[in-house]
Motif scaffolding. Structure first.
Motif, PDB file in Angstrom:
ATOM      1  N   ALA A   5       0.831  -1.202   0.000  1.00  0.00           N
ATOM      2  CA  ALA A   5       0.000   0.000   0.000  1.00  0.00           C
ATOM      3  C   ALA A   5       0.865   1.252   0.000  1.00  0.00           C
ATOM      4  O   ALA A   5       0.547   2.240  -0.680  1.00  0.00           O
ATOM      5  N   ASN A   8       2.310   1.748  -3.435  1.00  0.00           N
ATOM      6  CA  ASN A   8       1.262   2.281  -4.300  1.00  0.00           C
ATOM      7  C   ASN A   8       1.125   3.791  -4.107  1.00  0.00           C
ATOM      8  O   ASN A   8       1.022   4.543  -5.080  1.00  0.00           O
ATOM      9  N   VAL A   9       1.154   4.240  -2.862  1.00  0.00           N
ATOM     10  CA  VAL A   9       1.052   5.674  -2.584  1.00  0.00           C
ATOM     11  C   VAL A   9       2.259   6.413  -3.154  1.00  0.00           C
ATOM     12  O   VAL A   9       2.114   7.458  -3.796  1.00  0.00           O
ATOM     13  N   GLN A  67      -7.597   8.748  -6.774  1.00  0.00           N
ATOM     14  CA  GLN A  67      -7.288   7.401  -6.273  1.00  0.00           C
ATOM     15  C   GLN A  67      -6.551   7.472  -4.937  1.00  0.00           C
ATOM     16  O   GLN A  67      -6.755   6.615  -4.071  1.00  0.00           O
ATOM     17  N   GLY A  71      -7.946   5.864  -1.500  1.00  0.00           N
ATOM     18  CA  GLY A  71      -7.137   5.011  -0.634  1.00  0.00           C
ATOM     19  C   GLY A  71      -7.184   5.465   0.810  1.00  0.00           C
ATOM     20  O   GLY A  71      -7.252   4.643   1.731  1.00  0.00           O
ATOM     21  N   SER A  74     -10.796   4.604   2.070  1.00  0.00           N
ATOM     22  CA  SER A  74     -11.007   3.165   2.269  1.00  0.00           C
ATOM     23  C   SER A  74     -10.170   2.629   3.425  1.00  0.00           C
ATOM     24  O   SER A  74     -10.562   1.670   4.080  1.00  0.00           O
ATOM     25  N   GLU A  78     -12.165   0.605   6.495  1.00  0.00           N
ATOM     26  CA  GLU A  78     -11.770  -0.691   5.943  1.00  0.00           C
ATOM     27  C   GLU A  78     -12.760  -1.799   6.295  1.00  0.00           C
ATOM     28  O   GLU A  78     -13.122  -2.607   5.468  1.00  0.00           O
ATOM     29  N   SER A  89     -12.258  -3.013  -6.397  1.00  0.00           N
ATOM     30  CA  SER A  89     -10.970  -3.452  -6.945  1.00  0.00           C
ATOM     31  C   SER A  89     -11.027  -3.598  -8.452  1.00  0.00           C
ATOM     32  O   SER A  89     -10.082  -3.228  -9.158  1.00  0.00           O
ATOM     33  N   SER A 161      -2.315  -2.785  -8.885  1.00  0.00           N
ATOM     34  CA  SER A 161      -3.776  -2.876  -8.893  1.00  0.00           C
ATOM     35  C   SER A 161      -4.235  -4.275  -9.318  1.00  0.00           C
ATOM     36  O   SER A 161      -5.169  -4.836  -8.742  1.00  0.00           O
ATOM     37  N   ASN A 164      -3.557  -6.614  -6.392  1.00  0.00           N
ATOM     38  CA  ASN A 164      -4.555  -6.442  -5.329  1.00  0.00           C
ATOM     39  C   ASN A 164      -5.897  -7.053  -5.704  1.00  0.00           C
ATOM     40  O   ASN A 164      -6.637  -7.510  -4.828  1.00  0.00           O
TER      41      ASN A 164
END
Length: 180
Positions: A5, A8-9, A67, A71, A74, A78, A89, A161, A164
Motif C-alpha cells: 500500500a 502504491n502511494v 485514487q 485510498g 477506504s 476498511e 478493486s 492494482s 490487489n
C-alpha cells in the motif's frame, strides 16, 4: 519494511508529480523568433498532439489524486467495505489500465508529432521547426521524457492494482473468490 500500500502511494504521488511537470513544461513552453522580419511564436498549440498531451496528462494527474483520496477513505472505513471490496478493486484495476494506456498513447502521439517538427516532411512542404526554435524543442523533449516516466510509473501502479485484485481469487478455480 515497506508494504504494498505504501509503494502504491509513493508511485501515485510520483506519477502525479511527473504528469503535472509534463503538462506544465508543455503548456508553458514558448519561444519567439524573428523570421523574415516577422515575429513568429512557437507554442504547444502549433502541434495538436501537444495540446492533447496537456489535457490527457492533466486528467491522469487528477485521476491519480482521486485514487489517493479513495485510498485514504477506504483505509479509514476498511471494515465497512468488505462486501464492495471486489467491485471497487475491479473498477480501480480497469481505470488504472485505461489511464496507463491513454497516457502512453498521448505521449507517443506527441513524440511522433515532435519528430516531424525535427525532421520536417518535404513531400507535404512542412519545414523543420527545430532549426529555428531550438530551446522550444529541447524543452518539449524534456517534457516528453517526463511523460514517459509517468507512463512507466502508471504501468507499475497498474501491476499493483492487478495484484490487489487477483490475489482474492482462488488459484484452483477460474475467477472464483477464495474462502476467507
Amino acid at each position: 519494511m515497506v508494504g504494498i500500500a505504501q509503494v502504491n502511494v509513493y508511485l501515485r504521488v510520483s506519477a502525479v508529480l511527473s504528469l503535472v511537470l509534463t503538462a506544465c513544461l508543455v503548456s508553458l513552453d514558448t519561444q519567439t523568433k524573428i523570421v523574415f522580419f516577422t515575429a513568429r511564436k512557437a507554442t504547444y498549440r502549433d502541434l495538436k498532439a501537444l495540446g492533447i498531451l496537456v489535457y490527457v496528462d492533466s486528467a491522469a494527474a487528477g485521476y491519480n489524486l482521486l485514487q489517493l483520496c479513495k485510498g485514504l477513505i477506504s483505509a479509514r472505513f476498511e471494515g465497512n467495505l468488505k462486501g464492495a471490496y471486489i467491485s471497487i478493486s475491479w473498477i480501480g484495476f480497469l481505470l488504472d489500465q485505461l489511464a496507463a494506456y491513454i497516457t502512453f498513447a498521448a505521449n507517443s502521439a506527441a513524440l511522433e508529432a515532435s519528430v516531424l517538427a525535427i525532421t520536417g516532411a518535404e513531400e507535404f512542404q512542412w519545414m523543420k521547426l527545430c532549426n529555428t526554435f531550438t530551446r522550444f524543442c529541447f524543452q518539449i523533449g524534456g517534457a516528453l521524457f517526463c511523460g514517459y516516466v509517468a507512463s512507466i510509473l502508471m504501468a507499475l501502479i497498474s501491476f499493483i492494482s492487478a495484484y490487489n485484485l487477483f490475489r482474492n481469487y482462488s488459484p484452483k478455480r477460474f475467477l472464483h473468490l477464495e474462502k476467507t
